[in-house]
Design a protein around this motif. Structure first.
Motif, PDB file in Angstrom:
ATOM      1  N   UNK A 492       0.823  -1.207   0.000  1.00 38.55           N
ATOM      2  CA  UNK A 492       0.000   0.000   0.000  1.00 38.55           C
ATOM      3  C   UNK A 492       0.858   1.259   0.000  1.00 38.55           C
ATOM      4  N   UNK A 493       1.973   1.178   0.753  1.00 35.96           N
ATOM      5  CA  UNK A 493       2.807   2.373   0.889  1.00 35.96           C
ATOM      6  C   UNK A 493       3.765   2.554  -0.290  1.00 35.96           C
ATOM      7  N   UNK A 494       4.283   1.448  -0.808  1.00 34.64           N
ATOM      8  CA  UNK A 494       5.246   1.552  -1.916  1.00 34.64           C
ATOM      9  C   UNK A 494       4.491   1.487  -3.247  1.00 34.64           C
ATOM     10  N   UNK A 495       3.864   2.625  -3.576  1.00 32.28           N
ATOM     11  CA  UNK A 495       3.016   2.662  -4.771  1.00 32.28           C
ATOM     12  C   UNK A 495       3.821   2.850  -6.049  1.00 32.28           C
ATOM     13  N   UNK A 496       4.915   3.564  -5.910  1.00 28.77           N
ATOM     14  CA  UNK A 496       5.685   3.893  -7.109  1.00 28.77           C
ATOM     15  C   UNK A 496       6.478   2.681  -7.579  1.00 28.77           C
ATOM     16  N   UNK A 497       6.759   2.662  -8.873  1.00 23.91           N
ATOM     17  CA  UNK A 497       7.545   1.562  -9.419  1.00 23.91           C
ATOM     18  C   UNK A 497       9.025   1.804  -9.176  1.00 23.91           C
ATOM     19  N   UNK A 561      -2.999   3.434   3.524  1.00 21.45           N
ATOM     20  CA  UNK A 561      -3.914   2.889   4.544  1.00 21.45           C
ATOM     21  C   UNK A 561      -4.154   3.875   5.692  1.00 21.45           C
ATOM     22  N   UNK A 562      -5.410   4.009   6.093  1.00 20.68           N
ATOM     23  CA  UNK A 562      -5.762   4.854   7.243  1.00 20.68           C
ATOM     24  C   UNK A 562      -6.487   3.996   8.276  1.00 20.68           C
ATOM     25  N   UNK A 563      -6.111   4.135   9.535  1.00 21.80           N
ATOM     26  CA  UNK A 563      -6.737   3.325  10.595  1.00 21.80           C
ATOM     27  C   UNK A 563      -7.989   3.988  11.148  1.00 21.80           C
ATOM     28  N   UNK A 581      -5.016  20.068   7.679  1.00 24.07           N
ATOM     29  CA  UNK A 581      -5.085  18.754   8.361  1.00 24.07           C
ATOM     30  C   UNK A 581      -3.775  17.996   8.221  1.00 24.07           C
ATOM     31  N   UNK A 582      -3.499  17.134   9.173  1.00 25.86           N
ATOM     32  CA  UNK A 582      -2.300  16.285   9.118  1.00 25.86           C
ATOM     33  C   UNK A 582      -2.698  14.870   9.501  1.00 25.86           C
ATOM     34  N   UNK A 583      -1.990  13.921   8.939  1.00 22.73           N
ATOM     35  CA  UNK A 583      -2.157  12.520   9.383  1.00 22.73           C
ATOM     36  C   UNK A 583      -1.049  12.252  10.402  1.00 22.73           C
ATOM     37  N   UNK A 584      -1.372  11.494  11.432  1.00 20.66           N
ATOM     38  CA  UNK A 584      -0.303  11.131  12.386  1.00 20.66           C
ATOM     39  C   UNK A 584      -0.193   9.615  12.431  1.00 20.66           C
ATOM     40  N   UNK A 585       1.017   9.131  12.715  1.00 19.73           N
ATOM     41  CA  UNK A 585       1.146   7.678  12.763  1.00 19.73           C
ATOM     42  C   UNK A 585       0.613   7.126  14.098  1.00 19.73           C
ATOM     43  N   UNK A 586       0.376   5.819  14.105  1.00 19.94           N
ATOM     44  CA  UNK A 586      -0.244   5.157  15.265  1.00 19.94           C
ATOM     45  C   UNK A 586       0.608   5.327  16.522  1.00 19.94           C
ATOM     46  N   UNK A 617      -2.585   6.758  10.702  1.00 21.31           N
ATOM     47  CA  UNK A 617      -2.183   5.714   9.743  1.00 21.31           C
ATOM     48  C   UNK A 617      -1.199   4.740  10.391  1.00 21.31           C
ATOM     49  N   UNK A 618      -1.177   3.489   9.913  1.00 25.71           N
ATOM     50  CA  UNK A 618      -0.222   2.529  10.459  1.00 25.71           C
ATOM     51  C   UNK A 618       1.174   2.797   9.910  1.00 25.71           C
ATOM     52  N   UNK A 619       2.189   2.580  10.729  1.00 25.83           N
ATOM     53  CA  UNK A 619       3.552   2.915  10.318  1.00 25.83           C
ATOM     54  C   UNK A 619       4.505   1.876  10.913  1.00 25.83           C
ATOM     55  N   UNK A 620       4.330   0.629  10.498  1.00 25.32           N
ATOM     56  CA  UNK A 620       5.066  -0.485  11.105  1.00 25.32           C
ATOM     57  C   UNK A 620       6.569  -0.320  10.937  1.00 25.32           C
ATOM     58  N   UNK A 621       7.297  -0.595  11.984  1.00 29.06           N
ATOM     59  CA  UNK A 621       8.755  -0.583  11.912  1.00 29.06           C
ATOM     60  C   UNK A 621       9.373   0.758  12.258  1.00 29.06           C
ATOM     61  N   UNK A 622       8.539   1.812  12.360  1.00 27.93           N
ATOM     62  CA  UNK A 622       9.086   3.124  12.697  1.00 27.93           C
ATOM     63  C   UNK A 622       9.068   3.290  14.219  1.00 27.93           C
ATOM     64  N   UNK A 623      10.228   3.501  14.843  1.00 30.10           N
ATOM     65  CA  UNK A 623      10.203   3.613  16.309  1.00 30.10           C
ATOM     66  C   UNK A 623       9.706   4.965  16.797  1.00 30.10           C
ATOM     67  N   UNK A 624       9.617   5.977  15.914  1.00 31.94           N
ATOM     68  CA  UNK A 624       9.294   7.340  16.359  1.00 31.94           C
ATOM     69  C   UNK A 624       7.890   7.761  15.924  1.00 31.94           C
ATOM     70  N   UNK A 625       7.389   8.768  16.628  1.00 25.17           N
ATOM     71  CA  UNK A 625       6.138   9.395  16.219  1.00 25.17           C
ATOM     72  C   UNK A 625       6.401  10.274  14.992  1.00 25.17           C
TER      73      UNK A 625
END
Lengths: 827, 221
Positions: A492-497, A561-563, A581-586, A617-625
């Protein structure tokens, strides 16, 4: 000597007599040592890895993060010497710093840090050793000096480019510190990487520069705490499973030595002398097991550490030495944990031996008579623990708590222990029920009744098997679910080729050229910035937030993806596009308790900015906000620097290689500047697999330990079992049938255990994804249950039980009929 | 040497208290051998356990060589057993993980007075010479019982307490063990209190008493 006090001779003879049991039954001693060895080795191995990593973090923290604030250019470009000198002339107490990577002649990569000892703030770890005049002179005058981490000293001394070296144990691995002029020469630069300043000093900076507080940076220790806590939890599980073997071996040894204890007491050995002798025996065995375990643990850690170091580097960008560095308390701690575990497992044995009536000491039957009372107690304690686990689970699911991680682990511990305490009563109940229903099948009825008799000895290895199976299922479900979610999320996140990261000077040209290509459907611009967080009153909170700019193109809106959103998916994207508006990670939402609709106050170069949280939005693997804005607004409000360009190709024209080649030819972009989507996914997946490789290895080892517990218990009681089987053989049941019966008994008990392990494993998986993961990493995973893993749990249980029965069965097969006859006659 | 005075022992049972011993008085002189007979459950073994300090009476006293055993602490009672008493059990209670030689000298070593010559002599007299390195499970029942007697005598006790020492043996083996026991008792000038339900076993001893419903009576062997 006081009257009635036993002499050292009595103690010695008593001890030798007690120990003679193990001379005659070396298998039991081996089982005890094996349990201790395995428990101690896995625990010590994990602790050795943690201790080494923490040592590296501590050295890194001493050097930078905890002590000095940084000043960098807002556009992240290097600073010129002119900028530094103008600040110094204006009276600002900044000190220059040069950083870069240098490859030594043998291929080792070093992080070179150049400092100016004359202006460096005095409390920093960097400045520490240039305090006296003589060493300062050596440092700044040719041939200069450099300090290096001891791990790299030998390799560095062979490199003629470097000045004379001093090994400095306080430096993190792979680090060389030298005078700024030497560093610039080594790195081939004339610019400065950043300026540093003591945190208490105030600065007046031009708008092109930004100050980053040391306190705002998460230290490597904080970032990696969760990773190490997970390792510790797995080590603890292995320790507990190993101690189960110890407990089973000690119980068996006590039961078989009851007659000996009674005889010794009757021959005049005082009760306390007997207990001291037994405690001494435990101590000796414990010391031997601990030494074996700790040495093996260090070997295990040596094998695993390079992988762990690579994972930590990939996940958290932390340098961990790939060789062990163990403080003195590691050895003492390993010894204390092993001996503590042994005495906690042996305490029951000493307590029972001390309390038993001398005249009842030899009556093994008394132990069996207590089984039912013991089962009732176990069921009661198990119910209480399961209740505690349920309550903690409910609480953690409904009321966020700062102690979540510790409470989460307490919940898992209560769940596992409570369920394992319930296993023997459940098995006993099922056996009793089946036994009554199978009166017309005498051989089966005998097998069930006989299994009930074996339950006191088998219950601990079965409990260990339950823990190992449920951990296997729970962790397997968690990792499997995570893999599915992660790969889906990557898609979902890696949309570009293809992703292009051109230098800033070429950014506009590259973007324009790409937009002009027929095969390019969309160009997804990404930018990065950082901004200080403000509170509702507009005051600085001392924290900075990483900002990520994306292009809200239609393709991005469909896939990103948005949670959770405040007013729906479409409205969230409109708010992002409009710039308010801003999206923030989980992670950020969880740590700061933010929800869609809440305000987010930031300071931009133009002044305070208030954004509304439009979505999470989900942001798996990122340790930071992190927060996401549209790239155009991020550039406008926060002076974001150009990042990468995602190139989405039109369907049917997927010539990524051709476009890559054209970019290289036209703009000279090579190496990491142009990567295709497949390469990014491969790297991400590799990091993922490596992160969980250790967890899965420890998991498999725990299962192997549980299998060993079962095998050693069966071997230790094989002699007594033959005496029980001999009457059946005399009554006409062939040895082949006896072996079949034994195999059937163990396989049914193991299958029963596996059936209980299924709900327990699912419960554990839920606890891991919904509680532990949220507390440790800040994101929640969906719970996935894999029928194939459930089937594998049952197959594993049967396999372990069959494997454990194989050796005793083979030995029974080889017993000549004459010996069975003797055993029958001796009953 | 051994004096039991008004010895009383009661055990609680679901059917009410069971008076196993009810005011038993008994005296044993140095070097004397006494057989204590009675039916199963008559309290013979309980009396022996009280005399050995393995258990304590509800009332009454056990006085050994002028010392009240019942009033001694558990470690002092253990010391008394170790230093001055020898015990022989019906089930032998040998230590299965010790060799014949180590089993024989176990109590002597615990008492701190191992006498190698005496041990060798006992092994020869007991017919166990040459079996030093065997383990109890490799011996016949008679050999095991002889080894148990040897263990008790190796520490040169003042009083030997034997509980049905031939109960597990056939007639021939029992006779052999009893003859040996009597001879060794005489040689070591040790007193003997033996519990048995067999008149044939009791006959050769100096005196015989009968225990019935918790009370003692002189018996005609």
């Amino acid at each position: 000597m006081r009257p009635g006090t036993a002499s050292p001779g009595v103690l010695r003879t008593t001890w030798l007599t007690l120990f003679s049991h193990y001379r005659r039954h070396p298998g039991q001693l081996a089982m005890l040592l094996l349990g201790l060895w395995v428990a101690s080795a896995l625990w010590s191995g994990v602790q050795a890895i943690n201790a080494s990593a923490r040592d590296s973090y501590a050295r890194a923290e001493t050097l930078f993060s905890a002590s000095l604030d940084s000043v960098t250019r807002r556009d992240n470009q290097p600073l010129s010497l002119v900028t530094y000198l103008s600040l110094r002339r204006a009276g600002e107490p900044v000190s220059p710093l040069v950083e870069g990577d240098l490859t030594l002649s043998d291929g080792t990569s070093l992080r070179v840090i150049g400092i100016d000892p004359l202006t460096l703030p005095g409390e920093s770890g960097l400045a520490r050793q240039q305090s006296d005049a003589a060493s300062l002179r050596d440092w700044i005058l040719p041939p200069h000096r450099a300090r290096i981490a001891p791990e790299n000293a030998d390799a560095a001394r062979a490199d003629s480019r470097l000045p004379p070296l001093e090994a400095d144990p306080s430096l993190p691995p792979g680090t060389l510190v030298t005078d700024i002029g030497v560093a610039q020469r080594l790195l081939g630069v004339e610019t400065l990487s950043r300026l540093v300043v003591a945190p208490e000093q105030s600065l007046a900076l031009p708008p092109t520069l930004v100050r980053q507080s040391a306190a705002a940076l998460a230290s490597p220790g904080q970032l990696t705490d969760s990773f190490h806590l997970n390792l510790t939890a797995m080590g603890l599980l292995a320790l507990i499973v190993g101690l189960f073997i110890v407990h089973a071996a000690l119980g068996l040894a006590l039961e078989q030595r009851l007659g000996m204890l009674r005889t010794l007491r009757a021959l005049g050995v005082p009760g306390h002398t007997l207990i001291i002798a037994m405690a001494l025996e435990l101590l000796l065995i414990g010391l031997l097991g601990a030494v074996l375990g700790i040495v093996s643990g260090v070997v295990l850690a040596r094998l695993l550490l390079p992988d762990v170091a690579a994972s930590l580097d990939a996940l958290y960008d932390t340098d961990v030495a790939s060789h062990l560095s163990l403080p003195w308390y590691y050895w003492l701690g390993g010894l204390a944990v092993t001996l503590g575990g042994l005495f906690s497992a042996g305490f029951g044995m000493l307590w029972r031996a001390a309390r038993l009536d001398i005249l009842a000491l030899g009556k093994a039957q008394a132990w069996r008579a207590r089984l039912h009372r013991q089962l009732r107690l176990q069921a009661g304690a198990g119910t209480v623990l399961l209740g505690v686990a349920l309550w903690l689970g409910w609480r953690l699911d409904h009321q966020p708590n700062p102690q979540e991680l510790a409470l989460g682990f307490a919940m898992v511990a209560a769940l596992l222990l409570g369920a394992s305490l319930w296993l023997p009563p459940l098995l006993a109940g099922s056996l009793g029920l089946l036994s009554r229903r199978l009166r017309s099948h005498p051989r089966l009825q005998w097998a069930l009744a006989d299994l009930q008799l074996q339950l006191p000895r088998l219950q601990l290895p079965m409990m260990a098997l339950l823990l190992a199976l449920s951990a296997n299922l729970g962790v397997g479900s968690m990792v499997g679910g995570f893999r599915l979610t992660f790969l889906d999320w990557l898609d979902q996140r890696l949309l570009a080729d293809m992703y292009v990261r051109p230098p800033e000077a070429q950014y506009t040209d590259v973007a324009a050229w790409l937009e002009g290509q027929d095969e390019v459907q969309a160009l997804l611009e990404a930018r990065h910035a950082e901004a200080p967080r403000l509170d509702a009153e507009g005051q600085t909170t001392g924290r900075t937030l990483a900002l990520f700019g994306i292009t809200p193109a239609p393709i991005m809106r469909q896939s990103w993806p948005l949670l959770d959103t405040a007013t729906g998916h479409e409205a969230a994207w409109q708010a992002l596009d409009a710039g308010d508006g801003a999206f923030i990670n989980e992670q950020l939402a969880h740590r700061d308790g933010l929800a869609p609709g809440d305000p987010l106050h930031l300071r931009s170069p133009q002044g305070p900015v208030m954004l509304t949280v439009a979505a999470i939005y989900p942001d798996y693997g990122n340790p930071r906000g992190e927060a996401v804005l549209s790239a155009s607004h991020l550039t406008e409000k926060f002076a974001a620097t150009p990042g990468s360009l995602g190139v989405v190709l039109r369907p049917g024209s997927r010539d990524v290689a051709g476009l890559q080649a054209a970019l290289r030819e036209r703009f000279g972009l090579g190496g990491d500047a142009v990567v295709d989507q497949g390469a990014v996914k491969r790297t991400a997946t590799e990091i993922f697999e490596r992160t969980f490789a250790i967890t899965q290895a420890l998991n498999a080892l725990t299962l192997a330990v549980a299998g060993l517990a079962l095998l050693t218990t069966l071997l230790a009681q094989a002699g007594a079992r033959r005496a029980q089987l001999a009457p059946l053989w005399a009554l006409g049941v062939s040895r082949r049938q006896l072996i079949g019966l034994q195999l059937g008994q163990l396989v049914s008990a193991a299958t029963g255990t596996a059936v209980l392990a299924i709900p327990l494993g699912i419960g554990l998986a839920w606890a891991l994804v919904a509680v532990i993961n949220v507390a440790a990493f800040g994101w929640r995973l969906p719970l996935h249950i894999f029928p194939s893993q459930i089937a594998m749990t049952i197959v594993l249980a049967i396999f372990v039980a069959a494997l454990a029965t194989l050796l005793p069965a083979w030995r029974l097969w080889r017993v000549p009929p004459r010996q069975l006859l003797q055993e029958f006659a001796a009953i | 040497m051994l004096q039991l005075t008004n010895l009383t022992k009661t055990y609680p049972t679901p059917q009410g208290p069971l008076h196993v011993l009810d005011g038993v008085d008994l005296q044993l002189a140095p070097g004397e051998s006494l057989a204590l007979m009675g039916e199963s459950g008559s309290g013979k073994s309980t009396l022996l356990h009280l005399a050995a300090g393995l258990d304590t009476p509800d009332r009454g006293d056990v006085i050994f060589e002028g010392q009240s055993i019942a009033s001694l602490s558990e470690p002092r009672r253990a010391e008394l057993r170790r230093q001055r008493l020898g015990l022989v059990f019906q089930q032998f209670h040998l230590v299965p993980s010790l060799s014949v030689a180590d089993n024989l000298t176990l109590q002597a070593r615990l008492a701190g007075r191992e006498d190698t010559d005496w041990a060798q002599y006992l092994l020869a007299r007991l017919g166990l010479a040459g079996l030093n390195d065997r383990y109890p499970e490799q011996l016949s029942g008679g050999q095991q019982q002889r080894l148990a007697i040897g263990r008790a005598l190796a520490a040169k006790p003042r009083l030997l307490l034997a509980d049905e020492p031939t109960g597990n043996l056939d007639e021939a083996a029992a006779d052999q063990v009893l003859d040996l026991l009597r001879e060794l008792i005489e040689e070591s000038r040790c007193a003997l209190l033996m519990v048995t339900h067999s008149a044939r076993v009791a006959t050769p001893l100096d005196r015989c008493l009968h225990l019935q419903r918790g009370r003692l009576a002189e018996a005609d062997p």
